[in-house]
Design an enzyme around this catalytic site. Structure first.
Site, PDB file in Angstrom:
ATOM      1  N   ASP A  94       0.869  -1.169   0.000  1.00  0.00           N
ATOM      2  CA  ASP A  94       0.000   0.000   0.000  1.00  0.00           C
ATOM      3  C   ASP A  94       0.908   1.222   0.000  1.00  0.00           C
ATOM      4  OD1 ASP A  94      -2.930   0.469  -0.107  1.00  0.00           O
ATOM      5  OD2 ASP A  94      -2.420   1.897   1.475  1.00  0.00           O
ATOM      6  N   ARG A 131       9.277   2.012  -2.817  1.00  0.00           N
ATOM      7  CA  ARG A 131       8.991   0.566  -2.955  1.00  0.00           C
ATOM      8  C   ARG A 131      10.293  -0.239  -2.903  1.00  0.00           C
ATOM      9  NH1 ARG A 131       5.985   1.419  -6.676  1.00  0.00           N
ATOM     10  NH2 ARG A 131       4.171   1.501  -5.330  1.00  0.00           N
TER      11      ARG A 131
HETATM   12  P1  ITT Z   1      -3.619  -2.174  -5.444  1.00  0.00           P
HETATM   13  O1  ITT Z   1      -4.370  -1.682  -4.208  1.00  0.00           O
HETATM   14  O2  ITT Z   1      -4.386  -3.180  -6.214  1.00  0.00           O
HETATM   15  O3  ITT Z   1      -2.228  -2.590  -5.102  1.00  0.00           O
HETATM   16  P2  ITT Z   1      -3.660   0.626  -6.115  1.00  0.00           P
HETATM   17  O4  ITT Z   1      -3.070   1.428  -7.232  1.00  0.00           O
HETATM   18  O5  ITT Z   1      -5.103   0.909  -5.768  1.00  0.00           O
HETATM   19  O6  ITT Z   1      -3.457  -0.929  -6.458  1.00  0.00           O
HETATM   20  P3  ITT Z   1      -2.828   1.769  -3.605  1.00  0.00           P
HETATM   21  O7  ITT Z   1      -4.176   1.807  -2.992  1.00  0.00           O
HETATM   22  O8  ITT Z   1      -1.657   1.386  -2.747  1.00  0.00           O
HETATM   23  O9  ITT Z   1      -2.762   0.784  -4.845  1.00  0.00           O
HETATM   24  O10 ITT Z   1      -2.571   3.219  -4.228  1.00  0.00           O
HETATM   25  C1  ITT Z   1      -1.303   3.521  -4.687  1.00  0.00           C
HETATM   26  C2  ITT Z   1      -1.382   4.770  -5.559  1.00  0.00           C
HETATM   27  O11 ITT Z   1      -0.342   5.686  -5.159  1.00  0.00           O
HETATM   28  C3  ITT Z   1      -1.106   4.427  -7.020  1.00  0.00           C
HETATM   29  O12 ITT Z   1      -2.293   4.103  -7.718  1.00  0.00           O
HETATM   30  C4  ITT Z   1      -0.454   5.718  -7.511  1.00  0.00           C
HETATM   31  O13 ITT Z   1      -1.439   6.679  -7.787  1.00  0.00           O
HETATM   32  C5  ITT Z   1       0.335   6.169  -6.284  1.00  0.00           C
HETATM   33  N1  ITT Z   1       1.691   5.575  -6.284  1.00  0.00           N
HETATM   34  C6  ITT Z   1       2.200   4.648  -5.425  1.00  0.00           C
HETATM   35  N2  ITT Z   1       3.449   4.320  -5.761  1.00  0.00           N
HETATM   36  C7  ITT Z   1       3.748   5.039  -6.863  1.00  0.00           C
HETATM   37  C8  ITT Z   1       4.869   5.117  -7.690  1.00  0.00           C
HETATM   38  O14 ITT Z   1       5.945   4.347  -7.498  1.00  0.00           O
HETATM   39  N3  ITT Z   1       4.839   5.961  -8.725  1.00  0.00           N
HETATM   40  C9  ITT Z   1       3.756   6.725  -8.963  1.00  0.00           C
HETATM   41  N4  ITT Z   1       2.639   6.699  -8.251  1.00  0.00           N
HETATM   42  C10 ITT Z   1       2.614   5.852  -7.188  1.00  0.00           C
END
Ligand code: ITT
Length: 205
Positions: free
Chosen positions: A70, A187
């Site tokens: 997350d 990450r």
């Molecule tokens: P899952 O829950 O299925 O893993 P998700 O995209 O909904 O997918 P999150 O709830 O953890 O996952 O939200 C993470 C969001 O934060 C992601 O969709 C991006 O908008 C942002 N994000 C996280 N890491 C990022 C990265 O390395 N580069 C760019 N944006 C990132």
């Protein structure tokens, strides 16, 4: 040590990075889509609670160990928003061909249009459960500090990558290849710590 691990994400960008980061492990890495795991609710206001919920959910549906990530973007001038809501920051109805990432970025640009303080960081927590009721989940976190630009740069990555400037390289994340991003990202840091913990547990077993 287990020999199969389910990756509990529906985000293809994350999945690609996690698969790359887990490549040192000599185990089978399986995306949750291979088991048709239904989407997991993420109702919590902390990253750790949401990560734990996703990992447990995937483990319950597959009967296998599962790892969830997350993560999100926390902007200083916005008191940490969009934070846990990063994936769903832009909530208005879809009126154009823009995908969710593009709409999120567009909203961030608009909200920060007159803002001078551009400081922000990415946060990531990864959680690995060996089974649905694992009382000792393996947890690790990572941060990446930088600045939000007022225009897009680069085509790599996903999410907010084209707007996030890394001060050390002078590049946006979207200008960095996967190998470099994985070494310095939120990450990447979280996964490196998780791998160390797994190695330690392996030695003790
Ligand atoms: P899952 O829950 O299925 O893993 P998700 O995209 O909904 O997918 P999150 O709830 O953890 O996952 O939200 C993470 C969001 O934060 C992601 O969709 C991006 O908008 C942002 N994000 C996280 N890491 C990022 C990265 O390395 N580069 C760019 N944006 C990132």
């Amino acid at each position: 040590m287990f020999n199969k691990l389910v990756i509990a994400t529906g985000n293809q960008g994350k999945l690609r990075e996690i698969q790359h980061l887990l490549s040192p492990l000599q185990i089978e890495i399986i995306p949750q889509a291979a088991f048709n795991v239904p989407e997991c609710a993420e109702p919590f206001c902390t990253f750790i609670e949401n990560a734990l919920a996703k990992a447990r959910h995937a483990s319950k549906h597959t009967g296998l160990p599962a790892l969830a990530d997350d993560s999100g973007l926390c902007v200083n001038a916005l008191q940490g928003a969009p934070g846990v809501l990063s994936a769903r920051y832009a909530t208005e109805p879809v009126v154009s061909k823009m995908n969710q990432d593009e709409r999120n970025n567009q909203k961030l640009l608009t909200v920060l249009a007159d803002e001078k303080n551009r400081h922000a960081h990415f946060y990531c927590v990864v959680v690995l459960v060996r089974h649905e009721h694992d009382p000792e989940p393996i947890i690790a976190e990572g941060l990446w500090a930088g600045e939000i630009l007022n225009e897009y740069r680069g085509n790599e990555g996903f999410g907010y990558d084209p707007l996030f400037l890394d001060a050390k390289t002078g590049k946006t994340i979207a200008e960095l290849p996967l190998e470099i991003k994985s070494r310095i990202s939120h990450r990447g840091h979280a996964m490196a710590k998780l791998l160390q913990k797994l190695e330690r547990l392996n030695h003790e077993a």
